[in-house]
Design a protein around this motif. Sequence first.
Motif, PDB file in Angstrom:
ATOM      1  N   LEU A   1      23.735  21.708 -66.735  1.00 10.12           N
ATOM      2  CA  LEU A   1      22.854  22.098 -67.836  1.00 10.12           C
ATOM      3  C   LEU A   1      22.920  21.045 -68.953  1.00 10.12           C
ATOM      4  CD1 LEU A   1      20.968  24.112 -69.209  1.00 10.12           C
ATOM      5  CD2 LEU A   1      22.973  25.308 -70.072  1.00 10.12           C
ATOM      6  N   GLN A   2      24.150  20.645 -69.289  1.00 11.17           N
ATOM      7  CA  GLN A   2      24.315  19.657 -70.346  1.00 11.17           C
ATOM      8  C   GLN A   2      23.587  18.363 -70.008  1.00 11.17           C
ATOM      9  OE1 GLN A   2      28.582  20.821 -71.408  1.00 11.17           O
ATOM     10  NE2 GLN A   2      28.449  18.633 -71.825  1.00 11.17           N
ATOM     11  N   ARG A   3      23.771  17.956 -68.744  1.00 15.96           N
ATOM     12  CA  ARG A   3      23.150  16.694 -68.331  1.00 15.96           C
ATOM     13  C   ARG A   3      21.644  16.812 -68.329  1.00 15.96           C
ATOM     14  NH1 ARG A   3      27.217  16.386 -63.851  1.00 15.96           N
ATOM     15  NH2 ARG A   3      25.557  17.051 -62.485  1.00 15.96           N
ATOM     16  N   ARG A   4      21.173  17.965 -67.904  1.00 13.35           N
ATOM     17  CA  ARG A   4      19.733  18.181 -67.823  1.00 13.35           C
ATOM     18  C   ARG A   4      19.091  18.075 -69.201  1.00 13.35           C
ATOM     19  NH1 ARG A   4      15.891  21.173 -64.780  1.00 13.35           N
ATOM     20  NH2 ARG A   4      14.051  19.980 -65.319  1.00 13.35           N
ATOM     21  N   LEU A   5      19.762  18.643 -70.185  1.00 14.28           N
ATOM     22  CA  LEU A   5      19.186  18.658 -71.531  1.00 14.28           C
ATOM     23  C   LEU A   5      19.297  17.297 -72.195  1.00 14.28           C
ATOM     24  CD1 LEU A   5      20.448  22.093 -72.881  1.00 14.28           C
ATOM     25  CD2 LEU A   5      18.337  21.546 -71.695  1.00 14.28           C
ATOM     26  N   HIS A   6      20.360  16.580 -71.853  1.00  7.34           N
ATOM     27  CA  HIS A   6      20.610  15.300 -72.497  1.00  7.34           C
ATOM     28  C   HIS A   6      19.470  14.345 -72.197  1.00  7.34           C
ATOM     29  CE1 HIS A   6      22.966  12.057 -74.185  1.00  7.34           C
ATOM     30  NE2 HIS A   6      22.639  11.328 -73.146  1.00  7.34           N
ATOM     31  N   GLY A   7      18.945  13.717 -73.234  1.00  6.59           N
ATOM     32  CA  GLY A   7      17.882  12.753 -73.010  1.00  6.59           C
ATOM     33  C   GLY A   7      16.549  13.307 -73.452  1.00  6.59           C
ATOM     34  N   ASP A   8      15.581  13.292 -72.538  1.00  7.46           N
ATOM     35  CA  ASP A   8      14.214  13.654 -72.912  1.00  7.46           C
ATOM     36  C   ASP A   8      14.107  15.037 -73.542  1.00  7.46           C
ATOM     37  OD1 ASP A   8      13.232  11.255 -72.207  1.00  7.46           O
ATOM     38  OD2 ASP A   8      12.223  11.906 -70.375  1.00  7.46           O
ATOM     39  N   LEU A   9      14.782  16.022 -72.936  1.00  8.90           N
ATOM     40  CA  LEU A   9      14.615  17.376 -73.476  1.00  8.90           C
ATOM     41  C   LEU A   9      15.205  17.469 -74.885  1.00  8.90           C
ATOM     42  CD1 LEU A   9      15.152  19.598 -70.316  1.00  8.90           C
ATOM     43  CD2 LEU A   9      13.040  19.174 -71.581  1.00  8.90           C
ATOM     44  N   ASP A  10      16.344  16.838 -75.093  1.00 10.45           N
ATOM     45  CA  ASP A  10      16.906  16.763 -76.444  1.00 10.45           C
ATOM     46  C   ASP A  10      15.877  16.169 -77.395  1.00 10.45           C
ATOM     47  OD1 ASP A  10      19.371  17.806 -75.904  1.00 10.45           O
ATOM     48  OD2 ASP A  10      20.400  15.882 -75.700  1.00 10.45           O
ATOM     49  N   THR A  11      15.303  15.072 -76.963  1.00 12.91           N
ATOM     50  CA  THR A  11      14.370  14.355 -77.824  1.00 12.91           C
ATOM     51  C   THR A  11      13.153  15.219 -78.145  1.00 12.91           C
ATOM     52  OG1 THR A  11      15.076  12.347 -76.724  1.00 12.91           O
ATOM     53  CG2 THR A  11      13.094  12.204 -78.055  1.00 12.91           C
ATOM     54  N   ILE A  12      12.646  15.886 -77.125  1.00 11.45           N
ATOM     55  CA  ILE A  12      11.467  16.743 -77.330  1.00 11.45           C
ATOM     56  C   ILE A  12      11.783  17.835 -78.343  1.00 11.45           C
ATOM     57  CG2 ILE A  12      10.072  18.513 -76.206  1.00 11.45           C
ATOM     58  CD1 ILE A  12      10.014  16.711 -73.715  1.00 11.45           C
ATOM     59  N   VAL A  13      12.914  18.502 -78.159  1.00 11.81           N
ATOM     60  CA  VAL A  13      13.263  19.597 -79.064  1.00 11.81           C
ATOM     61  C   VAL A  13      13.444  19.071 -80.484  1.00 11.81           C
ATOM     62  CG1 VAL A  13      15.038  21.275 -79.639  1.00 11.81           C
ATOM     63  CG2 VAL A  13      14.279  21.051 -77.278  1.00 11.81           C
ATOM     64  N   LEU A  14      14.170  17.979 -80.610  1.00 12.27           N
ATOM     65  CA  LEU A  14      14.432  17.456 -81.957  1.00 12.27           C
ATOM     66  C   LEU A  14      13.157  16.981 -82.643  1.00 12.27           C
ATOM     67  CD1 LEU A  14      17.834  15.575 -81.542  1.00 12.27           C
ATOM     68  CD2 LEU A  14      17.374  17.839 -82.470  1.00 12.27           C
ATOM     69  N   ASN A  15      12.219  16.506 -81.849  1.00 13.03           N
ATOM     70  CA  ASN A  15      10.969  16.055 -82.432  1.00 13.03           C
ATOM     71  C   ASN A  15      10.217  17.211 -83.099  1.00 13.03           C
ATOM     72  OD1 ASN A  15       9.324  13.700 -82.818  1.00 13.03           O
ATOM     73  ND2 ASN A  15       7.798  14.692 -81.528  1.00 13.03           N
ATOM     74  N   ALA A  16      10.407  18.413 -82.551  1.00 15.95           N
ATOM     75  CA  ALA A  16       9.748  19.583 -83.157  1.00 15.95           C
ATOM     76  C   ALA A  16      10.510  20.070 -84.384  1.00 15.95           C
ATOM     77  CB  ALA A  16       9.633  20.699 -82.135  1.00 15.95           C
ATOM     78  N   LEU A  17      11.761  19.650 -84.515  1.00 14.33           N
ATOM     79  CA  LEU A  17      12.604  20.169 -85.584  1.00 14.33           C
ATOM     80  C   LEU A  17      12.803  19.181 -86.726  1.00 14.33           C
ATOM     81  CD1 LEU A  17      15.395  22.013 -83.536  1.00 14.33           C
ATOM     82  CD2 LEU A  17      13.393  22.980 -84.671  1.00 14.33           C
TER      83      LEU A  17
END
Lengths: 185, 895
Positions: B357-373
């Motif tokens: 799960l950690q690896r999956r989120l790391h990278g693009d998904l992190d970036t996408i979420v943070l871009n909304a925040l």
Amino acid sequence: MSTSATVTTLLRDWRSGDKRALEELTPLIYDDLRRVAARHLQSERSGHTLQATALVNEAFVRLAEADLSFQDRAHFFSVAARTMRHILTDYGRARRAQKRGGGVSPVTLHEDCMAGIGDTDIVDIDDALTRLAEIDARKSDILVLHFFGGMTFEETAEALGISPATVDRDLRFAKAWLANELKDN
Amino acid sequence: MNSKTIELNAERWSRAEDLFGRAADLRAGERERFLQSECGDDVELHDYIISLLQADPALDGAIERTIVNTVRVAFGEDPSQAEQMKGQMIGPYRVERLLGAGGMGMVYLAERADQQYDQQVAIKLGRHRLVDPQMELRLRNERQFLANLDHPNIARLLDGGTTADGVPYIVMEYIDGVRIDTYCDLHRLTIDERLKLFQTICAAVHYAHQNLIIHRDIKATNILVTGDGTPKLLDFGIAKLTDAEGSATDGLTRDGAVIMTFTNAAPEQITGQCVTTATDVYGLGLLLFNLLSGVRAYETDGLTPREIALQICEDEKTSPSRRLLQQRKAAQAENDTVALEKLKRIAADRSTSLDRLQRRLHGDLDTIVLNALRKEPARRYRSASAFADDIGRYLNSMPIVARADSWRYRAGKFVQRHVAAVSAAALVVVLLTAFSVALSIQNRAVVKERDTAREVIQFLEDIFMAHDPSRARGADVTAEEILAEGADRIQSNLGDRPEIQSALMGTIGRVYYNLGEYQSSEKMLQQALQLQIQTSGEAHPSVAVIKNDLAEVLFRRAEYGRAAELLQQALAVNQLSNDGTSPLVATNLFNLANVYLATGKLDEAEAAVRSSVAIFVQISDQFGLELAEAKSTLARILQVRGDLDQTESLLRDAIEIVNESEGPDHPYMAYYLQNLGVLQRSKGDLVAAEQTLQLAVEATRRILGDNHELLAIVLVDQGMLLQMKGDYDEAVRVVRTAIELDIQIHGPGHPRVGLHKTILGMLLHDKNDLEDAEASLQDALLIFDEALGDDHQYIASALTELGAVLNTTGRAEQARPVLERALQMRLKDYPPEHVLVAATQAEYGDTLSRLGQFEEAESLLRQSVIVLGDRPDRRSRRANAALERLEALAGLRDQ
């Protein structure tokens, strides 16, 4: 004397063996838990799930003095957790009675879900905890403090006068036992 | 006593406890043996321990939920009031029962009393009477506005009014559902499934925004999922409606509610600034954060409101994967097994492990979420649909638009060579996808040993594990690093397993290909090929698969001869071992056609692609997209042949096929429409071209979003069309818009910016805006110089046009070295008879004729006119004009 000073004094008295202190302490906590919960729910505007453990925490912040020792803190939580169990169970029994009596459909909130343990309700949990207390009181206590008080191993250990490692071991077994009991309910 | 509890005296109880503890520490496979030897004949005890071990840990969560639920009803409901309300009328509705206590007061389930409609509704009854009669009017208008929202994923507002006592109420569609986070956990939805569900919600929010309605309070409790899996947003715009009496700050500071309301607020709500659609984007970001990671975006426990507010307004938010990591580390440090179990349950609820799960989120998904925040509303996704689009790109393994700010600075050479840096997590996805694609193609041809496949996947995961961000330096690992290491390890660790070595090298080669790293790709595939030949011999289908892939790489590297050779070999093998409808054969033919097309062998290209089409037609139910692609290639061939009508009909076919097999929202639609528009433009059918390009713009916006690079490309096409129509001003304006978009998407230093600035330079040149033209071309060259090294064809294009501008401004002496360099570059990559060579030659010839070197100039210009012909395009026009100028100049001299 302020409420928090009263609570603190009562906690200390109770710890030094004064049984009556607990009798005075419980209704204070009981009232506060009710007040805090009711206010939260009426003014609730967020998706924050109102957890029993959060209420216990907040009651602690409101009722106890900030410089309370770790030991007193642990004892406060253990009282609050037990109180919480009783409040909820009393309510659950009242609901059951009502259900049998008036044919009122059970209240389920659309935003909650009890799936996983079928029709298990708070009363089933309480009954199981009582059964466990007959076999192994300490494990039952640990479950109460865990589920209703959200207490850490250290706090639980302090409140029950055992080691954190024992809490860990007991909790693992007790949870499995409880889950097994409630499984096909 | 409960039947599940066996008779346990104290001794047996502690025995059970002991056995349970020891068995629980064993691996599942070892437990049975252990218990058998320990329990002996006591089958009852044995079975009991087993049932304890099998007790579902998820029940833990269920117990907590039951408690939470009871807390809510036990404390929240005033039973006397609820009982009183039962059967009461609110407007024309009869109350059935209490549903819950919400922000504005009680929510009841009710039914229309006049039986006009057999419909259950949810009624929210306010807490206060309205004092101001003006307010009632305002609320009514507002309600009318909200009632217009008609969307399958939005709970409808049906009615509203005030009770006899003057208490306002609203009537909403009753949704029998579970809140979204619970729903996701209960069904153990994977990250992909959660993302897709979330996209649906974004679409609903976007719809509301288009209707000028902001939700203001997006959160899990306001989104229910019904039994058939449809998410429904509740309470759209209700926050404002019900807050009519409340303070302008959304009640944030209202006594007692402080902590609870803070947790979902956006920074602008805290600072009391304007609430906009960006506030909802923020709310969606918080929701996604939690749906993906199972934890909140920031700590709230034990913090004062001020501390929470500070966290919310902090710009550098902690990413979802990092939050998980932090909590995990904290739990480990404190040896808090309860917290650890909770984290594991979060992962289990997502059908994965905590590591994964950690690896999956790391990278693009992190970036996408943070871009909304982001703290500033303007820096978030521009709309809910842009948010959903980026998730779509992520799901399709395409580069996302959102970029963490720091990437731009950190990105190394890899990025400069305009390939997006890929985080380790994303890369593994790419690797595995590439492998499974290759595998599925192979599966059609050969039955591949499953064990080999498993080992390959294991190996890929191992490579990845070495780059587990929680263990590595914490920095993003570039794709280049991880692939290079993978390649090393394949060579050193798998020397004795050539079949796995070959499969892995093939996979990595394909990933390099997808990343645009053709040289590395070629190297890998070359090695894979040799190994495969060694293992299986030349005639094996796997060899044909690798040859096909290698040919695709060589095609990109313009090594057409070798590509054709490999494809013919692959084709021979595949034709032998497959029947006439093999997708492998069709693919080989398709690629072969492209190679022939690139080398100008139109007859061969047409024959090959027609055979390819003939096969794909028969299997179009499975290979619709491939058929469309083949038809579009045939279209290109016929376009070169000048059969523009046939070309147009083929492109229309392709559009039709994609529409049928994939629906109107497949990305190819946008691309084909763009192709069709460009074709119509070159047919001179400017009216149709204008229409089609407009459709292309719309399709691009709809399918790919307002931030997609294709949009800039289509805009440039529109610009070139406008130029043909003689509307130079508008042409320049449109292309400038495209360039702004490019900069927004790719950053100012991206080659695409340079490319479009080159085109802008041409437009400005034609518009006779020579100073700006020169500046635009110089800009382009600066960008290319930084980004592309010194031998890219884009540079030759910009140099060619720059030379042309210098010619026009009478600086042929300066133009000479510029065009000489351009021509050299062209000739390095293209055969002398190539169109691009001819175009550069024409400008160079023009320079020479302006400098009086007529003989050399004439030979160059005549060559280029032969190649370019007299088609009505710019290159041909310029070459012919240069030749005429030469003749005039030479004529002058001869006089």
